[in-house]
Write a protein that holds these residues in place. Structure first.
Motif, short mmCIF file in Angstrom:
data_model
loop_
_atom_site.label_atom_id
_atom_site.label_comp_id
_atom_site.label_asym_id
_atom_site.label_seq_id
_atom_site.Cartn_x
_atom_site.Cartn_y
_atom_site.Cartn_z
N SER A 55 4.60 40.45 15.15
CA SER A 55 4.44 39.00 15.10
C SER A 55 5.26 38.40 13.97
O SER A 55 5.94 37.37 14.16
CB SER A 55 2.97 38.66 14.92
N LEU A 56 5.24 39.02 12.80
CA LEU A 56 6.00 38.50 11.67
C LEU A 56 7.50 38.60 11.90
O LEU A 56 8.24 37.65 11.66
CB LEU A 56 5.62 39.24 10.39
N VAL A 57 7.96 39.75 12.34
CA VAL A 57 9.40 39.98 12.47
C VAL A 57 10.00 39.14 13.58
O VAL A 57 11.04 38.50 13.40
CB VAL A 57 9.69 41.48 12.69
N PHE A 58 9.38 39.11 14.74
CA PHE A 58 10.01 38.46 15.88
C PHE A 58 9.59 37.02 16.11
O PHE A 58 10.32 36.26 16.73
CB PHE A 58 9.77 39.28 17.15
N ASP A 59 8.42 36.62 15.64
CA ASP A 59 7.99 35.25 15.88
C ASP A 59 8.14 34.37 14.65
O ASP A 59 8.78 33.32 14.71
CB ASP A 59 6.53 35.23 16.33
N PHE A 60 7.57 34.77 13.53
CA PHE A 60 7.63 33.93 12.34
C PHE A 60 9.00 33.98 11.67
O PHE A 60 9.44 33.02 11.08
CB PHE A 60 6.55 34.35 11.34
N ARG A 61 9.68 35.13 11.73
CA ARG A 61 10.97 35.28 11.06
C ARG A 61 12.08 35.56 12.07
O ARG A 61 13.01 36.31 11.80
CB ARG A 61 10.88 36.41 10.04
N GLY A 62 12.02 34.94 13.21
CA GLY A 62 12.97 35.22 14.28
C GLY A 62 14.41 34.88 13.93
O GLY A 62 15.33 35.64 14.22
N PHE A 63 14.64 33.73 13.31
CA PHE A 63 16.01 33.36 12.96
C PHE A 63 16.59 34.28 11.90
O PHE A 63 17.77 34.60 11.92
CB PHE A 63 16.07 31.90 12.50
#
Length: 90
Positions: A55-63
């Protein structure tokens, strides 16, 4: 005169070095911020991910992850161009 200036420079730089080492955050003890609790509480409920890390890597820090992938792709392309044979064989 030169020895005095050198000694003064060594003392000042030594003091700065000691002050820097004193101010460094201890290794292995993470900083705690208000965002830590938010991510832990809302990571799974706000995003449809299976775990908090995804969730953190791909959703919250996607850019940010996309930028890291672009840098990696550019580096690999440059290395490939450097070691390219060029097709000239004799």
């Amino acid at each position: 005169m030169k020895k005095t200036v050198f000694a003064a420079a060594v003392i000042v730089l030594g003091g700065l070095l000691c002050g820097t080492f004193e101010a460094i955050h201890p290794f292995g003890i993470p900083y705690e911020t208000a965002m830590d609790d938010y991510f832990l509480v809302h990571a799974l409920s706000d995003r449809s991910a299976q775990n908090v890390v995804t969730s953190l890597v791909f959703d919250f820090r996607g850019f940010d992850t996309l930028g890291e992938a672009a840098v990696l792709f550019t580096a690999l392309t440059a290395i490939g161009a450097l070691f390219r044979d060029g097709g000239k064989r004799e």
